[in-house]
Write a protein that holds these residues in place. Sequence first.
Motif, PDB file in Angstrom:
ATOM      1  N   PRO A  94     149.821  64.637 102.770  1.00 56.28           N
ATOM      2  CA  PRO A  94     148.428  65.007 103.072  1.00 56.28           C
ATOM      3  C   PRO A  94     147.383  65.002 102.121  1.00 56.28           C
ATOM      4  O   PRO A  94     146.186  64.464 102.091  1.00 56.28           O
ATOM      5  N   MET A  95     147.784  65.392 100.861  1.00 53.82           N
ATOM      6  CA  MET A  95     146.819  65.275  99.675  1.00 53.82           C
ATOM      7  C   MET A  95     146.610  63.722  99.278  1.00 53.82           C
ATOM      8  O   MET A  95     145.594  63.503  98.897  1.00 53.82           O
ATOM      9  N   PHE A  96     147.661  62.916  99.103  1.00 55.13           N
ATOM     10  CA  PHE A  96     147.616  61.484  98.832  1.00 55.13           C
ATOM     11  C   PHE A  96     146.773  60.719  99.702  1.00 55.13           C
ATOM     12  O   PHE A  96     146.194  59.917  99.543  1.00 55.13           O
ATOM     13  N   GLU A  97     147.020  61.266 101.073  1.00 58.59           N
ATOM     14  CA  GLU A  97     146.170  60.382 102.008  1.00 58.59           C
ATOM     15  C   GLU A  97     144.735  60.885 101.873  1.00 58.59           C
ATOM     16  O   GLU A  97     144.003  60.005 102.233  1.00 58.59           O
ATOM     17  N   GLN A  98     144.433  61.897 101.409  1.00 56.93           N
ATOM     18  CA  GLN A  98     142.941  62.404 101.408  1.00 56.93           C
ATOM     19  C   GLN A  98     142.636  61.662 100.086  1.00 56.93           C
ATOM     20  O   GLN A  98     141.500  61.296  99.711  1.00 56.93           O
ATOM     21  N   ALA A  99     143.387  61.406  98.909  1.00 59.25           N
ATOM     22  CA  ALA A  99     142.982  60.655  97.949  1.00 59.25           C
ATOM     23  C   ALA A  99     142.801  59.308  98.096  1.00 59.25           C
ATOM     24  O   ALA A  99     142.216  58.542  97.275  1.00 59.25           O
ATOM     25  N   GLN A 100     143.211  58.857  99.295  1.00 60.29           N
ATOM     26  CA  GLN A 100     142.947  57.397  99.753  1.00 60.29           C
ATOM     27  C   GLN A 100     141.832  57.019 100.450  1.00 60.29           C
ATOM     28  O   GLN A 100     141.940  57.606 101.612  1.00 60.29           O
ATOM     29  N   GLY A 101     140.676  56.809 100.034  1.00 64.60           N
ATOM     30  CA  GLY A 101     139.554  56.481 100.720  1.00 64.60           C
ATOM     31  C   GLY A 101     139.484  55.200 101.664  1.00 64.60           C
ATOM     32  O   GLY A 101     140.364  54.583 101.387  1.00 64.60           O
ATOM     33  N   PRO A 102     138.482  55.235 102.428  1.00 69.46           N
ATOM     34  CA  PRO A 102     138.414  53.976 103.101  1.00 69.46           C
ATOM     35  C   PRO A 102     138.246  52.669 102.315  1.00 69.46           C
ATOM     36  O   PRO A 102     138.597  51.550 102.880  1.00 69.46           O
ATOM     37  N   ASP A 103     137.716  52.770 101.052  1.00 66.62           N
ATOM     38  CA  ASP A 103     137.461  51.657 100.404  1.00 66.62           C
ATOM     39  C   ASP A 103     138.455  51.605  99.134  1.00 66.62           C
ATOM     40  O   ASP A 103     137.833  51.019  98.011  1.00 66.62           O
ATOM     41  N   ASN A 106     139.997  57.652  96.256  1.00 66.39           N
ATOM     42  CA  ASN A 106     138.983  58.481  96.430  1.00 66.39           C
ATOM     43  C   ASN A 106     138.798  59.083  94.970  1.00 66.39           C
ATOM     44  O   ASN A 106     139.383  60.229  94.871  1.00 66.39           O
ATOM     45  N   ILE A 107     138.075  58.686  94.117  1.00 66.85           N
ATOM     46  CA  ILE A 107     137.966  59.331  92.695  1.00 66.85           C
ATOM     47  C   ILE A 107     137.491  60.573  92.520  1.00 66.85           C
ATOM     48  O   ILE A 107     137.774  61.413  91.808  1.00 66.85           O
ATOM     49  N   ILE A 108     136.355  60.830  93.420  1.00 65.50           N
ATOM     50  CA  ILE A 108     135.871  61.944  93.432  1.00 65.50           C
ATOM     51  C   ILE A 108     136.698  63.185  93.808  1.00 65.50           C
ATOM     52  O   ILE A 108     136.753  64.435  93.086  1.00 65.50           O
ATOM     53  N   PHE A 109     137.494  62.981  94.737  1.00 67.84           N
ATOM     54  CA  PHE A 109     138.476  64.180  95.221  1.00 67.84           C
ATOM     55  C   PHE A 109     139.492  64.175  94.211  1.00 67.84           C
ATOM     56  O   PHE A 109     139.944  65.355  93.858  1.00 67.84           O
ATOM     57  N   GLY A 186     146.192  52.204  93.064  1.00 65.26           N
ATOM     58  CA  GLY A 186     145.194  52.155  94.358  1.00 65.26           C
ATOM     59  C   GLY A 186     146.170  52.461  95.581  1.00 65.26           C
ATOM     60  O   GLY A 186     145.473  52.775  96.712  1.00 65.26           O
ATOM     61  N   ASP A 187     147.456  52.353  95.624  1.00 61.98           N
ATOM     62  CA  ASP A 187     148.211  52.526  96.877  1.00 61.98           C
ATOM     63  C   ASP A 187     148.676  54.047  96.691  1.00 61.98           C
ATOM     64  O   ASP A 187     149.983  54.149  96.406  1.00 61.98           O
ATOM     65  N   GLN A 188     148.145  54.932  97.235  1.00 63.84           N
ATOM     66  CA  GLN A 188     148.549  56.176  97.379  1.00 63.84           C
ATOM     67  C   GLN A 188     149.851  56.605  98.223  1.00 63.84           C
ATOM     68  O   GLN A 188     150.715  57.476  97.971  1.00 63.84           O
TER      69      GLN A 188
END
Length: 211
Positions: A94-103, A106-109, A186-188
């Motif tokens: 779940p954390m790595f999925e949140q780190a994978q943004g739509p584009d 997700n660097i901010i996360f 980039g591949d979380q």
Amino acid sequence: MDALDTRERILLTAERFYAERGFDGTSMRSLTEEAGVNLAAVNYHFGSKKALMWDMFRAKIVPLNDERIRRLEAAEAQPGGATLEAIFDALLRPMFEQAQGPDGTNIIFMRMVGRMFSENEEFWQQLHVEFFNDLTARFRGAVAVAEPGLTPASLAWRFHFAIGAMLGALLIYHPKGACTEHIDFGDQDKMCTHLVSYMCAGFRGMEAPAE
């Protein structure tokens, strides 16, 4: 702009500012200017800088932890119970999925997670008590069932190192840096799969030091 839009804009700005500057480094004047609101709006919706940050953490962490528990319970409901691989997958993915943004990533996360773990002791302890104490106990209990025979101390050390590996993999983001051949940062999803395998092997293979 309605009240909901104002509150959401403040939270999104707080997330970015916290990721970049941490709690002490976040200026409420700069934050309100960036969000296009005045200080009275922050006080109205949140009451204080700390309350604002806490609401921002809550919005990110609570759904993440709820999803972790949901996946853990699903793994435990399988015939034979949850394997170590399934337990760590429920904790990490779940954390790595949140780190994978739509584009992309997700660097901010990712930076926000790093900031949380580098705050002063008092701040971090408050965060841990509210958001992570129960989660840690729940997952360590599941690991103890999946891997019986470990002493409490041995289990604690192995779980500690497993969490360290998770944070390191999540926070070391060098898409064009040295020593990254064959690694797609980039591949979380792939990173999570490799990390679960690595953590389980290390957890099972670690030898207890001589007393």
